[in-house]
Scaffold this motif. Structure first.
Motif, PDB file in Angstrom:
ATOM      1  N   SER A  12       0.831  -1.210   0.000  1.00  0.00           N
ATOM      2  CA  SER A  12       0.000   0.000   0.000  1.00  0.00           C
ATOM      3  C   SER A  12       0.865   1.260   0.000  1.00  0.00           C
ATOM      4  O   SER A  12       0.550   2.230  -0.694  1.00  0.00           O
ATOM      5  CB  SER A  12      -0.956   0.011   1.193  1.00  0.00           C
ATOM      6  OG  SER A  12      -0.233  -0.069   2.405  1.00  0.00           O
ATOM      7  N   ALA A  13       1.970   1.241   0.728  1.00  0.00           N
ATOM      8  CA  ALA A  13       2.864   2.404   0.756  1.00  0.00           C
ATOM      9  C   ALA A  13       3.552   2.595  -0.597  1.00  0.00           C
ATOM     10  O   ALA A  13       3.737   3.732  -1.047  1.00  0.00           O
ATOM     11  CB  ALA A  13       3.907   2.255   1.872  1.00  0.00           C
ATOM     12  N   LEU A  14       3.909   1.501  -1.246  1.00  0.00           N
ATOM     13  CA  LEU A  14       4.521   1.609  -2.572  1.00  0.00           C
ATOM     14  C   LEU A  14       3.531   2.195  -3.568  1.00  0.00           C
ATOM     15  O   LEU A  14       3.882   3.081  -4.364  1.00  0.00           O
ATOM     16  CB  LEU A  14       4.999   0.233  -3.050  1.00  0.00           C
ATOM     17  CG  LEU A  14       6.128  -0.399  -2.241  1.00  0.00           C
ATOM     18  CD1 LEU A  14       6.372  -1.826  -2.697  1.00  0.00           C
ATOM     19  CD2 LEU A  14       7.399   0.427  -2.333  1.00  0.00           C
ATOM     20  N   LEU A  15       2.285   1.731  -3.537  1.00  0.00           N
ATOM     21  CA  LEU A  15       1.267   2.266  -4.448  1.00  0.00           C
ATOM     22  C   LEU A  15       0.996   3.737  -4.163  1.00  0.00           C
ATOM     23  O   LEU A  15       0.875   4.546  -5.091  1.00  0.00           O
ATOM     24  CB  LEU A  15      -0.021   1.451  -4.337  1.00  0.00           C
ATOM     25  CG  LEU A  15       0.059   0.024  -4.882  1.00  0.00           C
ATOM     26  CD1 LEU A  15      -1.178  -0.760  -4.495  1.00  0.00           C
ATOM     27  CD2 LEU A  15       0.254   0.026  -6.384  1.00  0.00           C
ATOM     28  N   ASN A  16       0.920   4.100  -2.904  1.00  0.00           N
ATOM     29  CA  ASN A  16       0.702   5.505  -2.540  1.00  0.00           C
ATOM     30  C   ASN A  16       1.899   6.371  -2.904  1.00  0.00           C
ATOM     31  O   ASN A  16       1.757   7.580  -3.083  1.00  0.00           O
ATOM     32  CB  ASN A  16       0.386   5.635  -1.055  1.00  0.00           C
ATOM     33  CG  ASN A  16      -0.982   5.108  -0.707  1.00  0.00           C
ATOM     34  OD1 ASN A  16      -1.888   5.067  -1.540  1.00  0.00           O
ATOM     35  ND2 ASN A  16      -1.137   4.652   0.524  1.00  0.00           N
ATOM     36  N   GLY A  17       3.076   5.755  -3.024  1.00  0.00           N
ATOM     37  CA  GLY A  17       4.291   6.489  -3.357  1.00  0.00           C
ATOM     38  C   GLY A  17       4.575   6.581  -4.842  1.00  0.00           C
ATOM     39  O   GLY A  17       5.626   7.066  -5.238  1.00  0.00           O
ATOM     40  N   GLY A  18       3.676   6.090  -5.693  1.00  0.00           N
ATOM     41  CA  GLY A  18       3.850   6.257  -7.130  1.00  0.00           C
ATOM     42  C   GLY A  18       4.035   4.993  -7.934  1.00  0.00           C
ATOM     43  O   GLY A  18       4.071   5.047  -9.158  1.00  0.00           O
ATOM     44  N   HIS A  19       4.194   3.836  -7.291  1.00  0.00           N
ATOM     45  CA  HIS A  19       4.266   2.596  -8.049  1.00  0.00           C
ATOM     46  C   HIS A  19       2.894   2.306  -8.658  1.00  0.00           C
ATOM     47  O   HIS A  19       1.873   2.754  -8.148  1.00  0.00           O
ATOM     48  CB  HIS A  19       4.656   1.427  -7.140  1.00  0.00           C
ATOM     49  CG  HIS A  19       6.106   1.381  -6.808  1.00  0.00           C
ATOM     50  ND1 HIS A  19       6.676   2.202  -5.858  1.00  0.00           N
ATOM     51  CD2 HIS A  19       7.096   0.626  -7.303  1.00  0.00           C
ATOM     52  CE1 HIS A  19       7.965   1.937  -5.772  1.00  0.00           C
ATOM     53  NE2 HIS A  19       8.244   0.981  -6.644  1.00  0.00           N
ATOM     54  N   ARG A  20       2.872   1.543  -9.745  1.00  0.00           N
ATOM     55  CA  ARG A  20       1.615   1.147 -10.364  1.00  0.00           C
ATOM     56  C   ARG A  20       1.636  -0.353 -10.593  1.00  0.00           C
ATOM     57  O   ARG A  20       2.700  -0.949 -10.784  1.00  0.00           O
ATOM     58  CB  ARG A  20       1.382   1.888 -11.673  1.00  0.00           C
ATOM     59  CG  ARG A  20       2.392   1.568 -12.734  1.00  0.00           C
ATOM     60  CD  ARG A  20       2.223   2.448 -13.982  1.00  0.00           C
ATOM     61  NE  ARG A  20       3.213   2.081 -14.980  1.00  0.00           N
ATOM     62  CZ  ARG A  20       2.978   1.340 -16.044  1.00  0.00           C
ATOM     63  NH1 ARG A  20       1.765   0.891 -16.287  1.00  0.00           N
ATOM     64  NH2 ARG A  20       3.926   1.036 -16.891  1.00  0.00           N
TER      65      ARG A  20
END
Length: 62
Positions: A12-20
């Protein structure tokens, strides 16, 4: 050679940080950001009974 380095942040942190998400199969996801890829596995707490909380484990691939 493919590296397999643990990522200390949840998916979730990776997605919120710009990963897709670029690939998904069952509870496994491949994320991408700026040409760097991360493989994540998601596990529901308490098994597959549908609880709202989950845990994830992610690893860098390059």
């Amino acid at each position: 050679m493919t590296t397999w380095e643990a990522v200390e942040r949840p998916m979730s942190a990776l997605l919120n940080g710009g990963h897709r998400i670029v690939s998904a199969m069952g509870p496994s996801f491949t994320l991408e950001r700026n040409g760097k890829y991360v493989a994540c596995g998601v596990r529901p707490v308490g098994g597959m009974r549908g609880t709202a909380e989950t845990t994830s484990q992610c690893h860098r691939l390059n």
